[in-house]
Scaffold this motif. Sequence first.
Motif, PDB file in Angstrom:
ATOM      1  N   MET A  96       0.830  -1.197   0.000  1.00 39.44           N
ATOM      2  CA  MET A  96       0.000   0.000   0.000  1.00 39.44           C
ATOM      3  C   MET A  96       0.865   1.247   0.000  1.00 39.44           C
ATOM      4  O   MET A  96       0.578   2.218  -0.694  1.00 39.44           O
ATOM      5  CB  MET A  96      -0.957   0.013   1.203  1.00 39.44           C
ATOM      6  CG  MET A  96      -2.107  -0.947   1.058  1.00 39.44           C
ATOM      7  SD  MET A  96      -3.470  -0.707   2.224  1.00 39.44           S
ATOM      8  CE  MET A  96      -2.693  -0.568   3.795  1.00 39.44           C
ATOM      9  N   THR A  97       1.948   1.234   0.784  1.00 37.74           N
ATOM     10  CA  THR A  97       2.851   2.386   0.834  1.00 37.74           C
ATOM     11  C   THR A  97       3.541   2.588  -0.508  1.00 37.74           C
ATOM     12  O   THR A  97       3.650   3.711  -0.994  1.00 37.74           O
ATOM     13  CB  THR A  97       3.889   2.207   1.960  1.00 37.74           C
ATOM     14  OG1 THR A  97       3.189   2.088   3.197  1.00 37.74           O
ATOM     15  CG2 THR A  97       4.842   3.374   2.021  1.00 37.74           C
ATOM     16  N   ALA A  98       3.974   1.509  -1.131  1.00 37.97           N
ATOM     17  CA  ALA A  98       4.613   1.627  -2.450  1.00 37.97           C
ATOM     18  C   ALA A  98       3.630   2.163  -3.476  1.00 37.97           C
ATOM     19  O   ALA A  98       3.986   2.999  -4.312  1.00 37.97           O
ATOM     20  CB  ALA A  98       5.143   0.266  -2.888  1.00 37.97           C
ATOM     21  N   GLU A  99       2.379   1.727  -3.405  1.00 39.34           N
ATOM     22  CA  GLU A  99       1.370   2.163  -4.368  1.00 39.34           C
ATOM     23  C   GLU A  99       1.077   3.649  -4.223  1.00 39.34           C
ATOM     24  O   GLU A  99       0.986   4.368  -5.210  1.00 39.34           O
ATOM     25  CB  GLU A  99       0.088   1.336  -4.182  1.00 39.34           C
ATOM     26  CG  GLU A  99      -0.951   1.550  -5.263  1.00 39.34           C
ATOM     27  CD  GLU A  99      -1.830   2.762  -5.011  1.00 39.34           C
ATOM     28  OE1 GLU A  99      -2.271   3.381  -5.988  1.00 39.34           O
ATOM     29  OE2 GLU A  99      -2.057   3.106  -3.836  1.00 39.34           O
ATOM     30  N   ILE A 100       0.963   4.155  -3.002  1.00 40.64           N
ATOM     31  CA  ILE A 100       0.660   5.579  -2.821  1.00 40.64           C
ATOM     32  C   ILE A 100       1.847   6.428  -3.270  1.00 40.64           C
ATOM     33  O   ILE A 100       1.665   7.542  -3.756  1.00 40.64           O
ATOM     34  CB  ILE A 100       0.225   5.934  -1.392  1.00 40.64           C
ATOM     35  CG1 ILE A 100      -0.439   7.315  -1.382  1.00 40.64           C
ATOM     36  CG2 ILE A 100       1.374   5.875  -0.419  1.00 40.64           C
ATOM     37  CD1 ILE A 100      -1.108   7.697  -0.108  1.00 40.64           C
ATOM     38  N   ASN A 101       3.058   5.917  -3.150  1.00 38.87           N
ATOM     39  CA  ASN A 101       4.226   6.663  -3.629  1.00 38.87           C
ATOM     40  C   ASN A 101       4.228   6.773  -5.158  1.00 38.87           C
ATOM     41  O   ASN A 101       4.765   7.735  -5.703  1.00 38.87           O
ATOM     42  CB  ASN A 101       5.515   6.016  -3.138  1.00 38.87           C
ATOM     43  CG  ASN A 101       5.709   6.232  -1.641  1.00 38.87           C
ATOM     44  OD1 ASN A 101       5.204   7.186  -1.077  1.00 38.87           O
ATOM     45  ND2 ASN A 101       6.421   5.328  -1.005  1.00 38.87           N
ATOM     46  N   GLN A 102       3.625   5.807  -5.840  1.00 40.92           N
ATOM     47  CA  GLN A 102       3.531   5.859  -7.296  1.00 40.92           C
ATOM     48  C   GLN A 102       2.429   6.812  -7.756  1.00 40.92           C
ATOM     49  O   GLN A 102       2.525   7.413  -8.812  1.00 40.92           O
ATOM     50  CB  GLN A 102       3.242   4.474  -7.861  1.00 40.92           C
ATOM     51  CG  GLN A 102       4.390   3.522  -7.749  1.00 40.92           C
ATOM     52  CD  GLN A 102       4.010   2.138  -8.244  1.00 40.92           C
ATOM     53  OE1 GLN A 102       2.856   1.849  -8.532  1.00 40.92           O
ATOM     54  NE2 GLN A 102       5.002   1.268  -8.349  1.00 40.92           N
ATOM     55  N   HIS A 103       1.356   6.907  -6.979  1.00 41.17           N
ATOM     56  CA  HIS A 103       0.186   7.713  -7.351  1.00 41.17           C
ATOM     57  C   HIS A 103      -0.255   8.564  -6.164  1.00 41.17           C
ATOM     58  O   HIS A 103      -1.280   8.303  -5.553  1.00 41.17           O
ATOM     59  CB  HIS A 103      -0.975   6.808  -7.778  1.00 41.17           C
ATOM     60  CG  HIS A 103      -0.637   5.906  -8.898  1.00 41.17           C
ATOM     61  ND1 HIS A 103      -0.517   6.351 -10.198  1.00 41.17           N
ATOM     62  CD2 HIS A 103      -0.374   4.575  -8.938  1.00 41.17           C
ATOM     63  CE1 HIS A 103      -0.218   5.328 -10.976  1.00 41.17           C
ATOM     64  NE2 HIS A 103      -0.111   4.249 -10.240  1.00 41.17           N
ATOM     65  N   PRO A 104       0.520   9.576  -5.804  1.00 41.10           N
ATOM     66  CA  PRO A 104       0.197  10.339  -4.586  1.00 41.10           C
ATOM     67  C   PRO A 104      -1.011  11.268  -4.724  1.00 41.10           C
ATOM     68  O   PRO A 104      -1.619  11.632  -3.741  1.00 41.10           O
ATOM     69  CB  PRO A 104       1.468  11.145  -4.329  1.00 41.10           C
ATOM     70  CG  PRO A 104       2.080  11.294  -5.683  1.00 41.10           C
ATOM     71  CD  PRO A 104       1.733  10.047  -6.438  1.00 41.10           C
ATOM     72  N   GLY A 105      -1.382  11.673  -5.925  1.00 35.75           N
ATOM     73  CA  GLY A 105      -2.465  12.634  -6.091  1.00 35.75           C
ATOM     74  C   GLY A 105      -3.839  12.022  -5.897  1.00 35.75           C
ATOM     75  O   GLY A 105      -4.089  10.897  -6.294  1.00 35.75           O
ATOM     76  N   TRP A 106      -4.708  12.766  -5.264  1.00 32.99           N
ATOM     77  CA  TRP A 106      -6.080  12.306  -5.064  1.00 32.99           C
ATOM     78  C   TRP A 106      -6.932  13.533  -4.827  1.00 32.99           C
ATOM     79  O   TRP A 106      -6.602  14.367  -3.996  1.00 32.99           O
ATOM     80  CB  TRP A 106      -6.157  11.376  -3.865  1.00 32.99           C
ATOM     81  CG  TRP A 106      -7.493  10.719  -3.711  1.00 32.99           C
ATOM     82  CD1 TRP A 106      -8.479  11.096  -2.851  1.00 32.99           C
ATOM     83  CD2 TRP A 106      -7.995   9.568  -4.404  1.00 32.99           C
ATOM     84  NE1 TRP A 106      -9.554  10.258  -2.984  1.00 32.99           N
ATOM     85  CE2 TRP A 106      -9.277   9.310  -3.930  1.00 32.99           C
ATOM     86  CE3 TRP A 106      -7.467   8.752  -5.399  1.00 32.99           C
ATOM     87  CZ2 TRP A 106     -10.052   8.264  -4.398  1.00 32.99           C
ATOM     88  CZ3 TRP A 106      -8.241   7.710  -5.856  1.00 32.99           C
ATOM     89  CH2 TRP A 106      -9.508   7.466  -5.361  1.00 32.99           C
TER      90      TRP A 106
END
Length: 134
Positions: A96-106
């Motif tokens: 989950m941490t790796a995924e948010i680092n790839q797509h931080p915008g929301w």
Amino acid sequence: MFLAMLAACAPYGQIRKSEDDLALAGFTAHYANTTARWQLMNLLPANRMAYRMNGTNAVLLYADPLTCGCVYMGNRMAYAAWVSAHHGTPLQERQMTAEINQHPGWDWSVWSPDADPPEVRALHGLPSHGVAGY
């Protein structure tokens, strides 16, 4: 013939069970019923837990683009209930941490009922203006 049809439905049955488990844990489904919501939902890994920050709070997200076309959203308490039922692992947390680092915008604003065009709000029985929340 029947077995072939049953086998074709099996993956959706597992996803459906996951959705039931999410609802029981305290997650709420938010439908991707606008273009902006659909685009954000598709930034998330399908049928896997992820999170996005809303201020200083992490909101846990589970995107289901096929079965319901929605994103399940929950707080840390809902996530803890879900993890205890699914025996979560530290590897899942790292993913989950790796995924948010790839797509931080929301963009949380697109999940607000105020962001919907009046036609979408009417479909959900909401007033055409002045509704808060996501």
